[in-house]
Motif scaffolding. Structure first.
Motif, PDB file in Angstrom:
ATOM      1  N   GLY A  92      24.385  -5.706 -81.843  1.00 56.27           N
ATOM      2  CA  GLY A  92      25.821  -5.559 -81.616  1.00 56.27           C
ATOM      3  C   GLY A  92      26.580  -6.869 -81.740  1.00 56.27           C
ATOM      4  O   GLY A  92      27.494  -7.132 -80.961  1.00 56.27           O
ATOM      5  N   GLY A  93      26.180  -7.721 -82.672  1.00 54.99           N
ATOM      6  CA  GLY A  93      26.872  -8.999 -82.875  1.00 54.99           C
ATOM      7  C   GLY A  93      26.198 -10.161 -82.166  1.00 54.99           C
ATOM      8  O   GLY A  93      26.556 -11.316 -82.386  1.00 54.99           O
ATOM      9  N   PRO A 264      18.506  -2.990 -82.907  1.00 53.54           N
ATOM     10  CA  PRO A 264      18.619  -4.296 -83.563  1.00 53.54           C
ATOM     11  C   PRO A 264      17.471  -4.535 -84.549  1.00 53.54           C
ATOM     12  O   PRO A 264      16.372  -4.007 -84.361  1.00 53.54           O
ATOM     13  N   VAL A 265      17.757  -5.328 -85.567  1.00 49.75           N
ATOM     14  CA  VAL A 265      16.766  -5.609 -86.622  1.00 49.75           C
ATOM     15  C   VAL A 265      16.571  -7.122 -86.762  1.00 49.75           C
ATOM     16  O   VAL A 265      17.525  -7.866 -86.978  1.00 49.75           O
ATOM     17  N   ALA A 289      22.177 -11.026 -94.822  1.00 47.94           N
ATOM     18  CA  ALA A 289      22.048  -9.561 -94.941  1.00 47.94           C
ATOM     19  C   ALA A 289      22.412  -8.849 -93.632  1.00 47.94           C
ATOM     20  O   ALA A 289      22.415  -7.623 -93.582  1.00 47.94           O
ATOM     21  N   GLY A 290      22.682  -9.627 -92.591  1.00 49.37           N
ATOM     22  CA  GLY A 290      23.140  -9.016 -91.340  1.00 49.37           C
ATOM     23  C   GLY A 290      22.074  -8.833 -90.282  1.00 49.37           C
ATOM     24  O   GLY A 290      22.269  -8.069 -89.327  1.00 49.37           O
ATOM     25  N   ALA A 291      20.931  -9.530 -90.420  1.00 51.18           N
ATOM     26  CA  ALA A 291      19.882  -9.406 -89.393  1.00 51.18           C
ATOM     27  C   ALA A 291      20.449  -9.806 -88.022  1.00 51.18           C
ATOM     28  O   ALA A 291      21.337 -10.656 -87.928  1.00 51.18           O
ATOM     29  N   ASP A 292      19.902  -9.182 -86.984  1.00 53.13           N
ATOM     30  CA  ASP A 292      20.328  -9.491 -85.607  1.00 53.13           C
ATOM     31  C   ASP A 292      19.523 -10.634 -85.022  1.00 53.13           C
ATOM     32  O   ASP A 292      19.759 -11.039 -83.878  1.00 53.13           O
ATOM     33  N   GLY A 293      18.571 -11.117 -85.784  1.00 52.84           N
ATOM     34  CA  GLY A 293      17.759 -12.232 -85.309  1.00 52.84           C
ATOM     35  C   GLY A 293      16.739 -12.618 -86.356  1.00 52.84           C
ATOM     36  O   GLY A 293      16.486 -11.867 -87.305  1.00 52.84           O
TER      37      GLY A 293
END
Ligand code: PEP
Ligand code: MN
Length: 333
Positions: A92-93, A264-265, A289-293
Motif C-alpha cells: 500500500g505504498g 504485497p510483492v 516495476a512497482g515492487a513493495d520491497g
C-alpha cells in the motif's frame, strides 16, 4: 462470490446480511473501501440464491469469482494489504528494504552485517538459519543457534528479522522472529503452509523454481484460508533454459500479481540472478516495476561466504543500491 454493497449501507445493515450469510455456513470477509464495501463470500456458495442476494436493497452487485484463489484475490479485497513488521510496513505504498547474508555464520558476521545494512538504510534484516541446500554435504545452516544469533542482531540494531522455516517441528524456535520465510523449495509444502496459516506471523512466501503465478497465489491461499492474512509474495526468479543467470527474473510478476492480488510483492534479485554484478540493475528494475520491497543478500566478506557468496553484495555496494532504489521510488510515486 463477492457482493458489493451500495454506498451508504450502514454497519448495522451490513452486519445483518453477514449474520444471514454465516447462518448459511458461508464465511464472510468484509473489505471496506472509501466508496464501497465488498463482502467476500467463502465456502459452498452454491447454497446462496444469487438472485435473492442481488435483489436486496443494500446490494449493488453480486459476482462469482472465477479464479480458484479467493481470499488472496483483489476482487475480494480491493485495497492493498499493508503488513506491519516491527517499525517497518510493507504494501500500500510502504516499501521494505530487506538485506542480510544468505546464512548466519557467526555472531560477529551477523551483527556486523546487520549494523552495516541498517546504516545503509535497510529496515528488515534477513539471514538463513535453516538452509535448504541442493547438496547434503553443503553447509546446512546454524539452525537454532543461528536463530539465537539473529535475535542478538535484532537486539543490537532494532531491525526486525526474517528467516526461513523448513519444517513445522521447529516452529517454537520462531517465536521472536518477525517474519517467517517459506523458501522456493517449500512453496507447495501444503502441510507447512496450513500450519503457518494458524499463526499470526507475517509469512514471506517465495515463488517455487518452476511454479506459475496462479500456483503461488494458491499457496498463499492455503495460509489465508487458515486465518493468517499476513502474506508477502516474493518473486525470486524461475528456472528457464537460460544458464548465464542462476534463474530468470520474471519482472512481469510484479504488476501481474498486483493486479490479481492485494498482497504485497517483494523481489529478490540475488537468487534471481546468482551474480552480484547483476543484482543492482534488477533491484532498480523491480523498484520501477512497482515492487513493495526488495530482498538482497549482503555479506561482509562475500569471497568467504559459506553460502551464495557469488551473488552477495558488500555493505558498500548495498548502500549504493539503496540510495538509487530510493531515488527511483521518488520518480515513480
Ligand atoms: C533464501 O532466501 O535464502 C533462499 C534459499 O531462497 P530461495 O528459497 O528463493 O532459493
Ligand atoms: Mn541464498
Amino acid at each position: 462470490m463477492i457482493a458489493i454493497l451500495k454506498h451508504g449501507t450502514t454497519p448495522e445493515q451490513t452486519q445483518h446480511l453477514v449474520k444471514w450469510l454465516e447462518h448459511l455456513n458461508i464465511g464472510v470477509h468484509i473489505s471496506e473501501g472509501e466508496e464501497v464495501t465488498v463482502l467476500g463470500l467463502i465456502g459452498d456458495t452454491s447454497r446462496i440464491d444469487m438472485d435473492l442476494l442481488s435483489s436486496l436493497d443494500i446490494v449493488e452487485t453480486v459476482k462469482r469469482v472465477s479464479e480458484p484463489f479467493k481470499q488472496v484475490n483483489r476482487k475480494f479485497h480491493p485495497l492493498d494489504t499493508v503488513i506491519e513488521i516491527g517499525d517497518a510496513k510493507i504494501g500500500g505504498g510502504h516499501f521494505a528494504m530487506i538485506a542480510g547474508p544468505c546464512s548466519v555464520e557467526s555472531e560477529e558476521q551477523i551483527i556486523g552485517v546487520a549494523m552495516a545494512v541498517k546504516q545503509a538504510g535497510a529496515n528488515i534484516l534477513r539471514g538463513g538459519a535453516f538452509k535448504p541446500r541442493t547438496s547434503p554435504y553443503a553447509f546446512q545452516g546454524m539452525k537454532d543457534e543461528g536463530i539465537k544469533l539473529l535475535l542478538k542482531a535484532k537486539e543490537a540494531t532494532g531491525l526486525p528479522i526474517v528467516t526461513e522455516i523448513m519444517n513445522i517441528s521447529t516452529l517454537d524456535l520462531f517465536a521472536d522472529v518477525d517474519v517467517i520465510q517459506v523458501g522456493a523449495r517449500n512453496m507447495q509444502n501444503f502441510d507447512l503452509l496450513k500450519e503457518l496459516g494458524k499463526t499470526n506471523k507475517p509469512i514471506l512466501l517465495k515463488r517455487g523454481l518452476a511454479n506459475t503465478l496462479q500456483e503461488l497465489l494458491m499457496s498463499a491461499e492455503y495460509i489465508l484460508s487458515e486465518g493468517n492474512e499476513n502474506v508477502i509474495l516474493c518473486e525470486r526468479g524461475i528456472r528457464t533454459f537460460e544458464t548465464v543467470t542462476r534463474n530468470t527474473l520474471d519482472l512481469s510478476a510484479v504488476p501481474a500479481l498486483h493486479e490479481l492480488s492485494h498482497l504485497p510483492v517483494v523481489v529478490d534479485p540475488s537468487h534471481a540472478t546468482g551474480k552480484a554484478k547483476l543484482v543492482p540493475s534488477m533491484a532498480f528494475a523491480a523498484t520501477a516495476a512497482g515492487a513493495d520491497g526488495i530482498m538482497v543478500e549482503v555479506h561482509n566478506n562475500p569471497a568467504c561466504a559459506l553460502c551464495d557468496g557469488a551473488q552477495s553484495l558488500t555493505p558498500e555496494q548495498f548502500a549504493a543500491l539503496h540510495r538509487k532504489v530510493m531515488q527511483i521510488r521518488e520518480v515513480i510515486l
